[in-house]
Motif scaffolding. Structure first.
Motif, PDB file in Angstrom:
ATOM      1  N   ASN A   1       1.247 -54.763   9.835  1.00 29.46           N
ATOM      2  CA  ASN A   1       0.880 -55.938   9.991  1.00 29.46           C
ATOM      3  C   ASN A   1       0.357 -56.034  11.237  1.00 29.46           C
ATOM      4  O   ASN A   1      -0.508 -56.936  11.708  1.00 29.46           O
TER       5      ASN A   1
ATOM      6  N   ALA B   1      -0.848 -53.755  13.403  1.00 30.23           N
ATOM      7  CA  ALA B   1      -2.375 -53.219  13.200  1.00 30.23           C
ATOM      8  C   ALA B   1      -3.378 -54.071  12.681  1.00 30.23           C
ATOM      9  O   ALA B   1      -4.508 -54.122  12.902  1.00 30.23           O
ATOM     10  N   VAL B   2      -3.065 -54.909  11.598  1.00 32.27           N
ATOM     11  CA  VAL B   2      -4.015 -55.752  10.851  1.00 32.27           C
ATOM     12  C   VAL B   2      -4.245 -56.598  11.727  1.00 32.27           C
ATOM     13  O   VAL B   2      -5.671 -57.019  11.751  1.00 32.27           O
TER      14      VAL B   2
ATOM     15  N   MET C   1      -4.052 -56.840  15.115  1.00 31.44           N
ATOM     16  CA  MET C   1      -5.087 -56.172  16.139  1.00 31.44           C
ATOM     17  C   MET C   1      -6.475 -55.712  15.601  1.00 31.44           C
ATOM     18  O   MET C   1      -7.567 -56.417  16.549  1.00 31.44           O
ATOM     19  N   ALA C   2      -6.842 -55.405  14.625  1.00 30.46           N
ATOM     20  CA  ALA C   2      -7.940 -54.930  13.827  1.00 30.46           C
ATOM     21  C   ALA C   2      -8.912 -56.282  13.833  1.00 30.46           C
ATOM     22  O   ALA C   2      -9.756 -56.423  14.142  1.00 30.46           O
ATOM     23  N   GLU C   3      -8.177 -57.403  13.191  1.00 29.49           N
ATOM     24  CA  GLU C   3      -8.937 -58.647  13.019  1.00 29.49           C
ATOM     25  C   GLU C   3      -9.360 -59.126  14.454  1.00 29.49           C
ATOM     26  O   GLU C   3     -10.386 -59.650  14.537  1.00 29.49           O
TER      27      GLU C   3
ATOM     28  N   ALA D   1     -10.237 -57.536  17.048  1.00 31.42           N
ATOM     29  CA  ALA D   1     -11.223 -56.736  17.285  1.00 31.42           C
ATOM     30  C   ALA D   1     -12.340 -56.767  16.621  1.00 31.42           C
ATOM     31  O   ALA D   1     -13.144 -56.091  16.823  1.00 31.42           O
ATOM     32  N   TYR D   2     -12.363 -57.276  15.343  1.00 31.95           N
ATOM     33  CA  TYR D   2     -13.319 -57.411  14.225  1.00 31.95           C
ATOM     34  C   TYR D   2     -13.714 -55.988  13.887  1.00 31.95           C
ATOM     35  O   TYR D   2     -14.805 -55.826  13.992  1.00 31.95           O
ATOM     36  N   VAL D   3     -12.717 -55.304  13.406  1.00 32.34           N
ATOM     37  CA  VAL D   3     -12.843 -54.242  12.811  1.00 32.34           C
ATOM     38  C   VAL D   3     -12.292 -54.328  11.389  1.00 32.34           C
ATOM     39  O   VAL D   3     -11.201 -54.419  11.246  1.00 32.34           O
ATOM     40  N   PRO D   4     -13.185 -54.078  10.277  1.00 33.80           N
ATOM     41  CA  PRO D   4     -12.663 -54.010   9.055  1.00 33.80           C
ATOM     42  C   PRO D   4     -12.164 -52.868   8.673  1.00 33.80           C
ATOM     43  O   PRO D   4     -12.366 -51.744   9.186  1.00 33.80           O
ATOM     44  N   ILE D   5     -10.778 -53.205   8.229  1.00 28.75           N
ATOM     45  CA  ILE D   5     -10.004 -51.791   7.896  1.00 28.75           C
ATOM     46  C   ILE D   5      -9.548 -52.128   6.378  1.00 28.75           C
ATOM     47  O   ILE D   5      -8.357 -52.231   6.053  1.00 28.75           O
TER      48      ILE D   5
END
Lengths: 306, 306, 306, 306
Positions: B254, B256-257, B259-261, B263-267
């Protein structure tokens, strides 16, 4: 039924692409006599100069050989060459084969097609062994492939010396078709690793991590994978010369997707990778190395990893 | 600003859980004097017998130490202990700290929280280094951890001897927060590998492959991963004693999820794994080793892998 | 080429399943003379009593009729009955057809198969129109189906009166195959709505919302869908008698998945639904109404929605 | 406890954005006396000219009103304005409230925050009702909103006339927080419909279907949805003026994602949509209408839908 050919040295080899060519050479080196055939006959010339006989068509290969090895591009071609469905009606392997001969299909194949071919050949008193390979061109050249073989155990043992001429390790996987299934499954494992690699590398780039450093850390750690080790340099240098193209990766993955569906096994990660492959191909990455999937991730996250 | 403590041997250590305890012991072995504190004070007793001083609260640790190391359970607790947000108002590290002291946060933390803590401590003239670790209990015991460290480079170099007392390798990752980001990203890589492992093993079982054999083939091949190597035996023997629980894996993922959100990075692969973790926990696997995720896959495909 | 049959009343109808039977009856009501055939001949008896002639095989239907309508179970059967690939070699529609006759395929079909059939029939001087239907048994009974038709526009117009005997609305979609494509796409839209319905209903149940109330609110709002309106009662009463089974839904969805892959269009939502269907079938829901997908979601979240 | 204010006409209204402004006006029309406050005071001027009193801060609103209505932008702001966490310490609603007053939170809020606020206000002898709305600006203007209300049933009934001044339909959902949960769930249903719409429209375009025709067929059929009806024209005309932006959609969806995770409910479709939203925002669609998600799908499939 125990096999005992008068001349086990007499082999057929059909399919002389990049892998097949190297595998056939290794058989010649070990003293096997080869009857070869390839769609584009030019590719057979080199083997001919090494002593192989070039046959007219798959049927002729089957007539002249005790054991016929196939290493073809995809399930459709394989089934056509072996059973004669479309282009090879009347001149297929099954048209030339006779009782007690054996076929070894070393292509990456659809297990359903493998079983269908095995059943048809059985009616002619012949056995099929599926024996797909793991390993690249380099390993094929040095006879270092890993071979997964399935079929009747006694028969697999019987042809083991032949397989060992091409690979350093032969695994017996079980009844016919299972080796092909396992090949597809191990490849699926690879494709998901590819996804893990691309997804995390892209995330790292966007949050500001030096991706060269990240790959160094990853590859110094137990978390490294085949993909992170073999593709790190390619990705950083944007060298997309293909070991295997994204298009081939998609075809391969699709075989696993179909198999899973027939067995009613949900494989959501693999299906997600499949859509990423499709989007990658739509983007123009079709003929690039599969590691170029990173370009799709880059465009989704609007970042460059190198 | 160059650090030069009169007594660099004087360290604080907060958080004496399974990992923290072993790390603190390694510092004592190297001759550091430790002021320790833990929520449940019993855990500090053993270190006390080895010569560590038990402090009353985080504030007291900070007052007595030049460099304060934290190894806590999650970002919420870490921020509270360091900055005093809820339970530790008035008795937090920042309440006891003074100019030129340093904090090393070795927890797996949210990079956003790390940066927030760094900014707050900066106002007091103090620096924060985030230095999360890779490696298990066994590696922690023998001082064999890998440590990712970020912050001002000069400062990281300054505390390197301290870090090297706990880990065999220290990587400098960049500005503060990036080491925490990288930790989360490498873990995400791990969680997707876990998914790859479970998905392919389940597929193999359902199409009739001997899973023990499959794992033997996989682990003899370059496609093996950390998960396939360390979890194969556990899964085959259904030994779910946790190295890390599925609940902890979800919490970690979570971070990481989020963080990705931001930074607007789809994972998408990671988010799919997240939902599999959630379904696994709903199924009752919460306190089992994360490899028990296979049980969810088994129930989805109605098959047993062993 | 303009059609002008001497007797346009002379129709063939192949495939007298639940839908086909009702559609054929509507044609008889409008005064068309029908030559019918069905795999299980019993199903043709009722139509016979209404005046239809029962033909011996698809070939005979084609010989006796100007326009031959097919309403068959799946692409494989349809292609076999029309072109004679396996069971119907020598007795297929194409064996009995002659210049200027027309075939209307009203099955839900694979656009690739449709185009292949159209090309083959073209060689015989015949045209194919694909005209899949939208609507259930009830609408079929009252001639209220919506029909999507594609092929040469002039030809579609020519057979429009026939189509209008079965449906209240006929849309012209474009060149042959496109109507089948659109049918698959609209169904995909439906399957994703089904997913939306199941996923949100399950979430509601687990957080403690009265699901009956939720469905009442939803269906009183503009956010209602075909699924929420037609399946709410079934789900609350756990009435899984099938309008269409989950197995049929999966087969249908697969046609769209294949089409998307060939066109290189990523459809991640649809592929996720596909895996949910697969898991549902593995769980034993195969022969239940597709709304029983909720049972899979319930088991994933460990909650009952009713 | 039964409420009986001496003057139920005395209301507070905090948050005069696009929706709040229209809702407040409807209250004035029905004869309620309003004490209003807004972060940017200009927005309160118009209401002042209609007879509303402008209060100095949220605390003052609470002091002067029996029932305080909030319509704020997000959970963070709402909690701060009501409980005084950051900017509104000492001047929040809870600072001005006294025994037996009520707060109605009409924002789209996190159910966890709603419950936390309810608990805190309870300590002061006050009740919180959460009453989020469904419907757009147009419906707000004409008092046509649908209102989901939860809290103590007696209390919801007590304030029903107030709610009915703003909406044509008030649903009682259950204990406090459940209305907010249901709002998030219904929105999630909407976001998945949006995905279904974009995915199928893109597929149609790439296989060669006239998308205008497709939308006409879809919207003439029972498969139509709120999205297909309200966004078809916008998408065909590439009119991305926002009703709600993609950024707002992501924030909203995130509230549901968090709720699902805490309840341990896997929502894979919603999480996939979330990643599509994120990729859309990375692509630059942040401030466009959420229907601009189609642009992301277009770029993934390399096709234009119009």
């Amino acid at each position: 039924m125990t096999k005992s050919f008068t001349n086990l040295k007499n082999l057929g080899f059909i399919g002389l692409g990049r892998m097949g060519n190297l595998m056939a050479k290794n058989l010649i080196k070990r003293g096997y006599l080869l009857n070869v055939w390839n769609r584009t006959i030019e590719k057979a010339k080199e083997l001919s100069s090494l002593g192989a006989s070039i046959a007219e068509n798959p049927k002729a290969v089957a007539e002249k050989s005790d054991v016929i090895i196939c290493m073809l591009a995809n399930p459709l071609v394989t089934e056509d060459v072996i059973l004669g469905k479309e282009k090879y009606i009347g001149i297929s392997v099954s048209d030339g084969i006779s009782k007690d001969k054996m076929v070894i299909d070393m292509s990456t194949n659809n297990p359903k097609v493998v079983k269908r071919m095995a059943n048809t050949l059985k009616d002619k008193g012949c056995e099929l062994i599926d024996a797909p390979v793991m390993g690249s061109i380099n390993l094929a050249a040095e006879g270092g492939l890993t071979i997964l073989a399935s079929g009747r155990e006694e028969s697999v043992n019987f042809v083991k010396p032949i397989l060992e001429a091409m690979g350093k390790k032969v695994w017996y996987i079980g009844e016919v078709g299972l080796a092909s299934s396992l090949k597809l499954i191990l490849n699926t494992h690879l494709w998901i690793m590819l996804g893990a690699f691309c997804e995390t590398l892209t995330l790292a780039a966007k949050v500001g991590i030096d991706t060269k450093l990240m790959l160094e850390v990853l590859n110094s750690s137990p978390l490294k994978t085949f993909v992170s080790e073999t593709k790190a340099k390619k990705v950083l240098e944007r060298d997309w010369r293909p070991a295997a193209t994204l298009e081939i990766a998609l075809k391969d993955l699709n075989l696993a997707v179909d198999m899973a569906e027939e067995a009613y096994v949900p494989i959501p990660l693999a299906n997600l990778i499949k859509d990423l492959f499709i989007a990658g191909i739509a983007k123009g990455l079709k003929d690039l190395d599969y590691s170029a999937l990173i370009c799709l991730y880059e465009s989704l996250a609007k970042v460059k990893v190198s």
